[in-house]
Scaffold this active site. Sequence first.
Site, PDB file in Angstrom:
ATOM      1  N   LYS A   1      -7.170  -4.151  13.647  1.00 36.65           N
ATOM      2  CA  LYS A   1      -5.877  -3.684  14.159  1.00 36.65           C
ATOM      3  C   LYS A   1      -5.497  -4.425  15.448  1.00 36.65           C
ATOM      4  O   LYS A   1      -4.319  -4.710  15.678  1.00 36.65           O
ATOM      5  CB  LYS A   1      -5.903  -2.169  14.388  1.00 36.65           C
ATOM      6  CG  LYS A   1      -6.006  -1.336  13.104  1.00 36.65           C
ATOM      7  CD  LYS A   1      -4.894  -1.604  12.106  1.00 36.65           C
ATOM      8  CE  LYS A   1      -4.744  -0.509  11.057  1.00 36.65           C
ATOM      9  NZ  LYS A   1      -3.744  -0.838  10.010  1.00 36.65           N
TER      10      LYS A   1
ATOM     11  N   ASN B   1      -3.625  -6.938  -4.640  1.00 39.06           N
ATOM     12  CA  ASN B   1      -4.635  -6.713  -3.606  1.00 39.06           C
ATOM     13  C   ASN B   1      -4.259  -7.641  -2.450  1.00 39.06           C
ATOM     14  O   ASN B   1      -4.366  -8.869  -2.577  1.00 39.06           O
ATOM     15  CB  ASN B   1      -6.022  -7.055  -4.168  1.00 39.06           C
ATOM     16  CG  ASN B   1      -7.091  -7.026  -3.090  1.00 39.06           C
ATOM     17  OD1 ASN B   1      -6.819  -6.719  -1.924  1.00 39.06           O
ATOM     18  ND2 ASN B   1      -8.308  -7.339  -3.477  1.00 39.06           N
ATOM     19  N   VAL B   2      -3.833  -7.077  -1.347  1.00 31.93           N
ATOM     20  CA  VAL B   2      -3.314  -7.926  -0.265  1.00 31.93           C
ATOM     21  C   VAL B   2      -4.391  -8.806   0.369  1.00 31.93           C
ATOM     22  O   VAL B   2      -4.077  -9.748   1.099  1.00 31.93           O
ATOM     23  CB  VAL B   2      -2.593  -7.107   0.845  1.00 31.93           C
ATOM     24  CG1 VAL B   2      -1.354  -6.419   0.307  1.00 31.93           C
ATOM     25  CG2 VAL B   2      -3.531  -6.138   1.540  1.00 31.93           C
TER      26      VAL B   2
ATOM     27  N   TYR C   1     -12.523  -1.840  12.119  1.00 33.37           N
ATOM     28  CA  TYR C   1     -11.111  -1.426  12.028  1.00 33.37           C
ATOM     29  C   TYR C   1     -10.374  -1.718  13.340  1.00 33.37           C
ATOM     30  O   TYR C   1      -9.245  -2.210  13.336  1.00 33.37           O
ATOM     31  CB  TYR C   1     -11.102   0.062  11.701  1.00 33.37           C
ATOM     32  CG  TYR C   1      -9.762   0.714  11.432  1.00 33.37           C
ATOM     33  CD1 TYR C   1      -9.109   0.551  10.210  1.00 33.37           C
ATOM     34  CD2 TYR C   1      -9.176   1.549  12.377  1.00 33.37           C
ATOM     35  CE1 TYR C   1      -7.907   1.197   9.956  1.00 33.37           C
ATOM     36  CE2 TYR C   1      -7.981   2.200  12.123  1.00 33.37           C
ATOM     37  CZ  TYR C   1      -7.346   2.020  10.918  1.00 33.37           C
ATOM     38  OH  TYR C   1      -6.156   2.656  10.662  1.00 33.37           O
TER      39      TYR C   1
ATOM     40  N   ILE D   1      -2.627  10.820  11.246  1.00 33.50           N
ATOM     41  CA  ILE D   1      -1.548  11.224  10.339  1.00 33.50           C
ATOM     42  C   ILE D   1      -2.203  11.858   9.107  1.00 33.50           C
ATOM     43  O   ILE D   1      -3.226  11.340   8.609  1.00 33.50           O
ATOM     44  CB  ILE D   1      -0.703  10.002   9.926  1.00 33.50           C
ATOM     45  CG1 ILE D   1      -0.214   9.199  11.150  1.00 33.50           C
ATOM     46  CG2 ILE D   1       0.471  10.435   9.047  1.00 33.50           C
ATOM     47  CD1 ILE D   1       0.696   9.932  12.108  1.00 33.50           C
TER      48      ILE D   1
ATOM     49  N   GLY E   1       0.809  -1.222   0.000  1.00 35.13           N
ATOM     50  CA  GLY E   1       0.000   0.000   0.000  1.00 35.13           C
ATOM     51  C   GLY E   1       0.837   1.264   0.000  1.00 35.13           C
ATOM     52  O   GLY E   1       0.464   2.262   0.617  1.00 35.13           O
ATOM     53  N   ALA E   2       1.962   1.223  -0.730  1.00 33.05           N
ATOM     54  CA  ALA E   2       2.909   2.348  -0.665  1.00 33.05           C
ATOM     55  C   ALA E   2       2.791   3.303  -1.853  1.00 33.05           C
ATOM     56  O   ALA E   2       3.694   4.073  -2.123  1.00 33.05           O
ATOM     57  CB  ALA E   2       4.336   1.825  -0.538  1.00 33.05           C
TER      58      ALA E   2
ATOM     59  N   SER F   1      -2.779   0.877  14.639  1.00 32.94           N
ATOM     60  CA  SER F   1      -3.374   2.200  14.824  1.00 32.94           C
ATOM     61  C   SER F   1      -3.695   2.375  16.300  1.00 32.94           C
ATOM     62  O   SER F   1      -3.997   1.383  16.981  1.00 32.94           O
ATOM     63  CB  SER F   1      -4.676   2.300  14.019  1.00 32.94           C
ATOM     64  OG  SER F   1      -5.414   3.442  14.418  1.00 32.94           O
TER      65      SER F   1
ATOM     66  N   ALA G   1     -11.107  -3.981  15.510  1.00 27.63           N
ATOM     67  CA  ALA G   1     -10.945  -5.439  15.633  1.00 27.63           C
ATOM     68  C   ALA G   1      -9.790  -5.916  14.754  1.00 27.63           C
ATOM     69  O   ALA G   1      -8.960  -6.733  15.172  1.00 27.63           O
ATOM     70  CB  ALA G   1     -12.241  -6.146  15.234  1.00 27.63           C
TER      71      ALA G   1
END
Length: 249
Positions: free
Chosen positions: A159, A64-65, A155, A188, A13-14, A143, A157
Amino acid sequence: MGKLTNKYAVVTGAGKGIGRAIVERFLEDNVAGVAILEMDIDLANATAKELDPTGNRVIAVKCNVASQEEVHNAFEQVFAKFGRVDILVNNAGITRDSMFHKMPVDMAKLVMDVHFYGTFYCCQEVIPGMRDRAYGKIINISSVSALGNVGQCNYTAAKSAIEGFTRTLALESGRKNITVNAIAPGMIDTDILKTIPEDIMKQKIAAVPMQRLGQTSEVASVASFLASDDSSWVTGNVILCCGGQKIKA
Ligand SMILES: NC(=O)c1ccc[n+]([C@@H]2O[C@H](COP(=O)([O-])OP(=O)(O)OC[C@H]3O[C@@H](n4cnc5c(N)ncnc54)[C@H](O)[C@@H]3O)[C@@H](O)[C@H]2O)c1
């Protein structure tokens, strides 16, 4: 000489945001090669070209990971180009926010697939080689929301799953000289925050002791530390990078 001389890295995702800043920082640290695994291949190609016009050190690979097959095919391409991966940064991520009582289950599964299973699949590709060579650095982007955040039960759950996974993989990999850590950023300044209404953003920033958003480069500098041998005795940790947001008085 830089901190990452002779090292090969993958950052998922860079194409933009935090992942892109990590690639930039790794290049400053003199990494030998870095692969951007990205769902948006046009974005990834543009980023790779911008950061490394020669094309020798940065490659973009469509992936797509959330798909185990795509992850496997992407790593085949990375291994063909670089021969090995010493550093893996699991960064790709999305949000699909909603209150729990309104959240369709598919929305939770998608977020879990991208964050947790994406991390799991990518680790499966690199861990065998890292164990054989007795060297590896895995950095999972979590996060501060892992601790709980209204509207993000999916999200948080996902993370939290990443943080538990990080600790257990660290336990299992320590004897093979592989360190596994997570970074938990606070807010961020990237596109991922754009769905949050302006008035809510103002309230959230007011609650941060440092009274501002973090910059992508500030997460990248923690990733640089964890990717280098400066962190050789650091494993199984979740490092908060949040301007003091999670300090409890
Ligand atoms: N920005 C923040 O405030 C913040 C805070 C805490 C954690 N994070 C985490 O940091 C990571 C990066 O977030 P960001 O703010 O840079 O977001 P961003 O939206 O700027 O960038 C995310 C990148 O991931 C890619 N991506 C999304 N789904 C993918 C998939 N299935 N496969 C491959 N690539 C995919 C996107 O195309 C995009 O290029 C995420 O894991 C996010 O959860 C961000």
